[in-house]
Design a protein around this motif. Structure first.
Motif, PDB file in Angstrom:
ATOM      1  N   GLU A   1     -29.375  55.624 -23.774  1.00 21.01           N
ATOM      2  CA  GLU A   1     -30.386  55.944 -24.783  1.00 21.01           C
ATOM      3  C   GLU A   1     -30.347  54.871 -25.863  1.00 21.01           C
ATOM      4  O   GLU A   1     -29.319  54.682 -26.510  1.00 21.01           O
TER       5      GLU A   1
ATOM      6  N   GLN B   1     -34.104  53.915 -29.929  1.00 22.66           N
ATOM      7  CA  GLN B   1     -35.444  53.528 -30.369  1.00 22.66           C
ATOM      8  C   GLN B   1     -36.478  54.561 -29.943  1.00 22.66           C
ATOM      9  O   GLN B   1     -37.584  54.592 -30.484  1.00 22.66           O
ATOM     10  N   ARG B   2     -36.137  55.383 -28.963  1.00 16.92           N
ATOM     11  CA  ARG B   2     -37.137  56.308 -28.427  1.00 16.92           C
ATOM     12  C   ARG B   2     -37.257  57.546 -29.315  1.00 16.92           C
ATOM     13  O   ARG B   2     -36.347  57.908 -30.047  1.00 16.92           O
ATOM     14  N   LYS B   3     -38.415  58.210 -29.192  1.00 15.82           N
ATOM     15  CA  LYS B   3     -38.639  59.434 -29.953  1.00 15.82           C
ATOM     16  C   LYS B   3     -38.919  60.566 -28.983  1.00 15.82           C
ATOM     17  O   LYS B   3     -39.478  60.347 -27.914  1.00 15.82           O
TER      18      LYS B   3
ATOM     19  N   THR C   1     -36.300  60.715 -33.749  1.00 19.05           N
ATOM     20  CA  THR C   1     -35.644  59.652 -33.005  1.00 19.05           C
ATOM     21  C   THR C   1     -34.461  60.223 -32.228  1.00 19.05           C
ATOM     22  O   THR C   1     -33.657  60.988 -32.758  1.00 19.05           O
TER      23      THR C   1
ATOM     24  N   ASN D   1     -38.526  47.736 -18.853  1.00 14.12           N
ATOM     25  CA  ASN D   1     -37.316  48.561 -18.851  1.00 14.12           C
ATOM     26  C   ASN D   1     -36.180  47.954 -18.042  1.00 14.12           C
ATOM     27  O   ASN D   1     -35.017  48.211 -18.324  1.00 14.12           O
TER      28      ASN D   1
ATOM     29  N   CYS E   1     -38.885  49.636 -24.857  1.00 12.42           N
ATOM     30  CA  CYS E   1     -38.040  50.205 -25.898  1.00 12.42           C
ATOM     31  C   CYS E   1     -38.619  51.497 -26.448  1.00 12.42           C
ATOM     32  O   CYS E   1     -38.429  51.852 -27.605  1.00 12.42           O
ATOM     33  N   GLY E   2     -39.355  52.210 -25.645  1.00 11.08           N
ATOM     34  CA  GLY E   2     -39.878  53.518 -26.037  1.00 11.08           C
ATOM     35  C   GLY E   2     -40.888  53.408 -27.163  1.00 11.08           C
ATOM     36  O   GLY E   2     -41.558  52.409 -27.326  1.00 11.08           O
TER      37      GLY E   2
END
Lengths: 109, 138
Positions: free
Chosen positions: A32, A35-37, A43, B59, B136-137
């Motif tokens: 993980e 940076q992802r939400k 976050t 990715n 990076c989402g």
């Protein structure tokens, strides 16, 4: 916490003394990035493997420090010299403090 | 503005152009390089960075670094939210000073590899990677 972490390593069973062997390693880990939400827009905290090492009979082969930019299921391929019969030891260090280990022995002949 | 067919096409084109622009090398990258080299000059030379020209999926972008005389290789992605990727240290039993892995790229950008050689000098290689889907989402 990372779940379902499983290291996989590919090492030849035999080599001649002093030969260079190619080693492939993969560990299943979601890495993980931080940076992802999620759906609510919060976050997701970072959870990665931050270090990987490979040793042969106590001598270091490679030592890799990793940042979040390493892909899911970190994969590494590199070459090691095999001076004598012995054991490769692979270690992965997780952000949550877990340490995953895998060993593979190699015969010289 | 009235959204006519022509305007819609213009807008779409502008959006595409924006998306296609490479990320700028930022100050964080320079800081990371300075921290690694200690301010020493970075030259060109014995280092090879292999990365695809076009990556469909940001990715998992396969990369390979190699340098015959390196003790340490630092890889940076200049356009990611944080530029750090990985730092490879080669021990006594490393047969080749080379390693390959897979990395995440947020968008089209330059990937930089810097090697610290046995004599203490630093060399750098850069490879531009075009990313179709960022990794990076967000």
């Amino acid at each position: 916490m990372a779940s379902g972490v499983k290291p996989r390593v590919k090492v030849p069973k035999k080599a001649s003394a002093g030969e260079a062997v190619t080693i492939k390693t993969l560990i299943s880990h979601k890495m993980e990035s931080g940076q992802r939400k999620d759906k609510e827009g919060n976050t997701i905290p970072r959870s990665i493997i931050n270090r990987f090492t490979c040793d042969f009979n106590g001598e270091n082969v490679v030592d890799v420090t990793m940042e979040p930019a390493i892909s899911t299921n970190p994969y590494f391929e590199f070459q090691a010299t095999v001076p004598e019969a012995g054991e490769f030891k692979f270690t992965w260090y997780d952000d949550d403090g877990s340490v995953y280990e895998e060993t593979k022995s190699i015969a010289v002949g | 503005m009235e959204l006519t067919r022509r305007n819609a096409i213009l807008l779409g084109g502008a959006a595409l152009l924006m998306a296609g622009l490479p990320f700028r090398a930022n100050a964080a990258t320079e800081d990371a390089i300075a921290a690694f080299t200690g301010g020493a000059e970075v030259g060109e030379g014995d280092i090879k960075l292999t990365a695809p020209e076009i990556a469909e999926n940001g990715n998992t972008v396969p990369i390979e670094v190699s340098s015959d005389t390196a003790v340490e290789i630092l890889v940076l992605a200049t356009g990611n939210p944080t530029p750090g990727v990985a730092n490879f240290k080669f021990g006594k039993l490393a047969a080749a000073r080379a390693a390959s892995t897979r990395i995440r790229l947020a968008g089209t950008q330059d990937v930089v590899a810097i090697a610290k050689l046995e004599d203490g000098s630093f060399v750098q290689a850069t490879s531009a990677v075009k990313v179709t889907i960022g990794g990076c989402g967000g």
